[in-house]
Design a protein around this motif. Structure first.
Motif, PDB file in Angstrom:
ATOM      1  N   ALA A  81       1.019  -1.032   0.093  1.00 15.61           N
ATOM      2  CA  ALA A  81      -0.107   0.006  -0.034  1.00 15.61           C
ATOM      3  C   ALA A  81       0.949   1.142  -0.107  1.00 15.61           C
ATOM      4  CB  ALA A  81      -0.879   0.025   1.205  1.00 15.61           C
ATOM      5  N   LEU A  82       0.546   2.361  -0.532  1.00 13.59           N
ATOM      6  CA  LEU A  82       1.001   3.422  -0.503  1.00 13.59           C
ATOM      7  C   LEU A  82       0.323   4.786  -0.888  1.00 13.59           C
ATOM      8  CD1 LEU A  82       4.186   4.277  -0.839  1.00 13.59           C
ATOM      9  CD2 LEU A  82       3.935   4.437  -3.181  1.00 13.59           C
ATOM     10  N   ASP A  83       0.598   5.708   0.098  1.00 13.86           N
ATOM     11  CA  ASP A  83      -0.113   6.945   0.010  1.00 13.86           C
ATOM     12  C   ASP A  83       0.724   8.313  -0.750  1.00 13.86           C
ATOM     13  OD1 ASP A  83      -2.487   6.356   1.681  1.00 13.86           O
ATOM     14  OD2 ASP A  83      -1.114   5.489   2.839  1.00 13.86           O
ATOM     15  N   VAL A  84       2.145   8.377  -0.467  1.00 18.59           N
ATOM     16  CA  VAL A  84       2.922   9.025  -0.765  1.00 18.59           C
ATOM     17  C   VAL A  84       4.089   8.598  -1.827  1.00 18.59           C
ATOM     18  CG1 VAL A  84       4.519  11.046  -0.053  1.00 18.59           C
ATOM     19  CG2 VAL A  84       2.313  10.790   0.924  1.00 18.59           C
ATOM     20  N   LEU A  85       4.442   9.342  -2.623  1.00 21.72           N
ATOM     21  CA  LEU A  85       5.655   8.931  -3.471  1.00 21.72           C
ATOM     22  C   LEU A  85       6.477   9.964  -3.514  1.00 21.72           C
ATOM     23  CD1 LEU A  85       7.551   7.082  -5.239  1.00 21.72           C
ATOM     24  CD2 LEU A  85       5.983   7.728  -7.215  1.00 21.72           C
ATOM     25  N   VAL A  86       7.827  10.063  -3.019  1.00 23.92           N
ATOM     26  CA  VAL A  86       8.674  11.291  -3.164  1.00 23.92           C
ATOM     27  C   VAL A  86       9.607  10.734  -4.225  1.00 23.92           C
ATOM     28  CG1 VAL A  86      10.199  12.865  -2.072  1.00 23.92           C
ATOM     29  CG2 VAL A  86       7.922  12.355  -1.099  1.00 23.92           C
ATOM     30  N   ASN A  87      10.003  11.311  -5.402  1.00 22.55           N
ATOM     31  CA  ASN A  87      11.058  10.926  -6.269  1.00 22.55           C
ATOM     32  C   ASN A  87      12.029  11.755  -6.199  1.00 22.55           C
ATOM     33  OD1 ASN A  87       9.846   8.707  -8.043  1.00 22.55           O
ATOM     34  ND2 ASN A  87       8.441  10.433  -8.545  1.00 22.55           N
ATOM     35  N   ASN A  88      12.902  11.436  -5.206  1.00 22.93           N
ATOM     36  CA  ASN A  88      13.995  12.123  -4.761  1.00 22.93           C
ATOM     37  C   ASN A  88      15.341  11.885  -5.466  1.00 22.93           C
ATOM     38  OD1 ASN A  88      15.620  13.950  -2.799  1.00 22.93           O
ATOM     39  ND2 ASN A  88      16.459  11.805  -2.235  1.00 22.93           N
ATOM     40  N   ALA A  89      15.322  10.641  -5.748  1.00 29.18           N
ATOM     41  CA  ALA A  89      16.800  10.378  -6.446  1.00 29.18           C
ATOM     42  C   ALA A  89      17.184  11.164  -7.617  1.00 29.18           C
ATOM     43  CB  ALA A  89      16.837   8.664  -6.819  1.00 29.18           C
ATOM     44  N   GLY A  90      18.540  11.442  -7.532  1.00 25.96           N
ATOM     45  CA  GLY A  90      18.814  12.105  -8.560  1.00 25.96           C
ATOM     46  C   GLY A  90      20.499  12.254  -8.817  1.00 25.96           C
ATOM     47  N   ILE A  91      20.960  12.606  -9.983  1.00 27.16           N
ATOM     48  CA  ILE A  91      22.520  12.811 -10.137  1.00 27.16           C
ATOM     49  C   ILE A  91      22.643  13.873 -10.805  1.00 27.16           C
ATOM     50  CG2 ILE A  91      22.698  10.049 -10.129  1.00 27.16           C
ATOM     51  CD1 ILE A  91      23.273  10.176 -12.932  1.00 27.16           C
ATOM     52  N   SER A  92      23.788  14.602 -11.025  1.00 25.96           N
ATOM     53  CA  SER A  92      24.320  15.554 -11.365  1.00 25.96           C
ATOM     54  C   SER A  92      24.812  15.517 -12.869  1.00 25.96           C
ATOM     55  CB  SER A  92      25.012  16.479 -10.759  1.00 25.96           C
ATOM     56  OG  SER A  92      26.460  16.063 -10.317  1.00 25.96           O
ATOM     57  N   GLY A  93      25.757  14.292 -12.929  1.00 17.92           N
ATOM     58  CA  GLY A  93      26.452  14.230 -14.195  1.00 17.92           C
ATOM     59  C   GLY A  93      27.897  14.702 -14.121  1.00 17.92           C
ATOM     60  N   VAL A  94      28.636  14.685 -15.052  1.00 16.16           N
ATOM     61  CA  VAL A  94      29.994  15.100 -15.141  1.00 16.16           C
ATOM     62  C   VAL A  94      30.039  16.445 -14.659  1.00 16.16           C
ATOM     63  CG1 VAL A  94      30.801  13.662 -16.801  1.00 16.16           C
ATOM     64  CG2 VAL A  94      29.609  15.654 -17.632  1.00 16.16           C
ATOM     65  N   SER A  95      31.081  17.058 -14.164  1.00 13.11           N
ATOM     66  CA  SER A  95      31.246  18.278 -13.303  1.00 13.11           C
ATOM     67  C   SER A  95      31.241  19.451 -14.438  1.00 13.11           C
ATOM     68  CB  SER A  95      32.585  18.340 -12.565  1.00 13.11           C
ATOM     69  OG  SER A  95      33.813  18.067 -13.322  1.00 13.11           O
ATOM     70  N   ALA A  96      32.028  19.156 -15.562  1.00 14.19           N
ATOM     71  CA  ALA A  96      31.954  20.191 -16.773  1.00 14.19           C
ATOM     72  C   ALA A  96      30.791  19.868 -17.815  1.00 14.19           C
ATOM     73  CB  ALA A  96      33.444  20.185 -17.420  1.00 14.19           C
ATOM     74  N   GLN A  97      29.811  20.526 -17.911  1.00 11.16           N
ATOM     75  CA  GLN A  97      28.906  20.118 -18.914  1.00 11.16           C
ATOM     76  C   GLN A  97      28.573  21.310 -20.001  1.00 11.16           C
ATOM     77  OE1 GLN A  97      25.274  19.332 -16.878  1.00 11.16           O
ATOM     78  NE2 GLN A  97      26.175  17.879 -15.339  1.00 11.16           N
ATOM     79  N   SER A  98      28.723  21.026 -21.186  1.00 11.88           N
ATOM     80  CA  SER A  98      28.855  21.969 -22.317  1.00 11.88           C
ATOM     81  C   SER A  98      27.645  21.541 -23.328  1.00 11.88           C
ATOM     82  CB  SER A  98      30.231  22.155 -22.994  1.00 11.88           C
ATOM     83  OG  SER A  98      30.326  22.752 -24.302  1.00 11.88           O
ATOM     84  N   ALA A  99      27.029  22.623 -23.954  1.00  9.43           N
ATOM     85  CA  ALA A  99      26.064  22.294 -24.732  1.00  9.43           C
ATOM     86  C   ALA A  99      26.781  21.731 -26.005  1.00  9.43           C
ATOM     87  CB  ALA A  99      25.141  23.364 -25.301  1.00  9.43           C
ATOM     88  N   LEU A 100      28.119  22.215 -26.647  1.00  6.37           N
ATOM     89  CA  LEU A 100      28.838  21.968 -27.625  1.00  6.37           C
ATOM     90  C   LEU A 100      29.626  20.666 -27.342  1.00  6.37           C
ATOM     91  CD1 LEU A 100      30.058  25.538 -28.588  1.00  6.37           C
ATOM     92  CD2 LEU A 100      28.334  24.146 -29.712  1.00  6.37           C
ATOM     93  N   GLU A 101      29.883  20.404 -26.226  1.00  5.72           N
ATOM     94  CA  GLU A 101      30.852  19.242 -26.119  1.00  5.72           C
ATOM     95  C   GLU A 101      30.809  17.998 -25.392  1.00  5.72           C
ATOM     96  OE1 GLU A 101      34.599  21.406 -24.484  1.00  5.72           O
ATOM     97  OE2 GLU A 101      34.581  22.734 -26.223  1.00  5.72           O
ATOM     98  N   THR A 102      29.649  18.099 -24.484  1.00  4.43           N
ATOM     99  CA  THR A 102      29.267  16.988 -23.740  1.00  4.43           C
ATOM    100  C   THR A 102      28.471  16.131 -24.429  1.00  4.43           C
ATOM    101  OG1 THR A 102      28.752  18.459 -21.594  1.00  4.43           O
ATOM    102  CG2 THR A 102      27.936  16.292 -21.719  1.00  4.43           C
ATOM    103  N   ALA A 103      28.971  14.875 -24.482  1.00  2.00           N
ATOM    104  CA  ALA A 103      28.483  13.628 -25.238  1.00  2.00           C
ATOM    105  C   ALA A 103      27.244  13.329 -24.970  1.00  2.00           C
ATOM    106  CB  ALA A 103      29.491  12.268 -25.337  1.00  2.00           C
TER     107      ALA A 103
END
Length: 241
Positions: free
Chosen positions: A75-97
């Motif tokens: 049974a369940l009344d509340v779901l909190v979707n908390n799990a998350g990751i940030s990814g690599v430290s340097a993130q570029s729209a031009l270069e991140t694969a």
């Protein structure tokens, strides 16, 4: 007794949300990818007198793991979707694969979809079902669109875009459940001092936990399909994530 499932609950903000809901009388399932870490978190809560808690192995990137967790919860009344990751430290729209996007989206977006869809049948049996998706002010398109804002010097395109996608999923989920008792919202916990931020930030995990728990506990007159941020912030220059 009402019950709640929190993903990524063995530490940080998720742990604090679990603690708050347990104190409010919920039976709380602490989802953790690593079973030992989950059990250690449960033992910590039990040492504080909170016995209405249980660890459950849950890797949101694995459908098999999600399905196994669903079978273990009746049974369940509340779901909190908390799990998350940030990814690599340097993130570029031009270069991140693209594979870096896939990795982050698998947790931050697809993981939420997997868990939500797996547990929706249990939530529909609750008289007051609640879904809270943990987001971030960094997902704001309007803030990011101010490209010359010197107070917003660093960008994390993979992480930010994953949370923008999460926000869109949240409002569409709320739309589909609009004529039911569900309340579905996305909440920014603030720039919080956890492992996720290298223990930098302007909020404590306890403060962040309260911000998330608030929307798990709202009444039937509360909002749905909304995004909330009590502590708006741009990405600081030294932000490690």
């Amino acid at each position: 007794m009402k019950s709640a499932l929190i993903t990524g609950a063995n530490k940080g903000i998720g742990f604090e949300v679990a603690k708050i809901l347990a104190q409010k009388g919920f039976f709380v399932y602490l989802g953790s990818r690593d079973p030992e870490n989950g059990q250690a978190a449960v033992e910590k809560l039990k040492a504080e007198g909170l016995t209405n808690v249980s660890a459950i192995q849950l890797d949101v990137t694995s459908q098999a793991s999600v399905d196994a967790a669903r079978k273990a919860i009746g049974a369940l009344d509340v779901l909190v979707n908390n799990a998350g990751i940030s990814g690599v430290s340097a993130q570029s729209a031009l270069e991140t694969a693209a594979d870096q996007y896939q990795k982050v989206y698998d947790t931050n977006v697809f993981g939420v979809v997997r868990v939500t869809q797996a547990f929706i049948d249990l939530l529909k049996n609750s008289p007051e079902p609640r879904i809270v998706n943990v987001s971030t002010a960094m997902a704001s398109l309007s803030a990011a669109a101010d490209i010359y804002n010197r107070n917003y010097p660093k960008r994390y395109v993979v992480y930010q875009s994953s949370k923008s996608a999460l926000n869109m999923y949240t409002v569409n989920l709320a739309y589909e459940l609009r004529d039911t008792a569900f309340k579905v919202n996305a909440v920014c916990p603030g720039y919080t001092q956890t492992d996720f931020t290298g223990h930098q930030g302007t909020s404590t995990p306890e403060e962040a936990g309260q911000r998330i728990a608030k929307y798990a506990l709202i009444g039937q007159d509360g909002p749905t399909g909304q995004y909330f941020s009590e502590e708006y912030y741009p990405a600081p220059a030294n932000c490690p994530w």
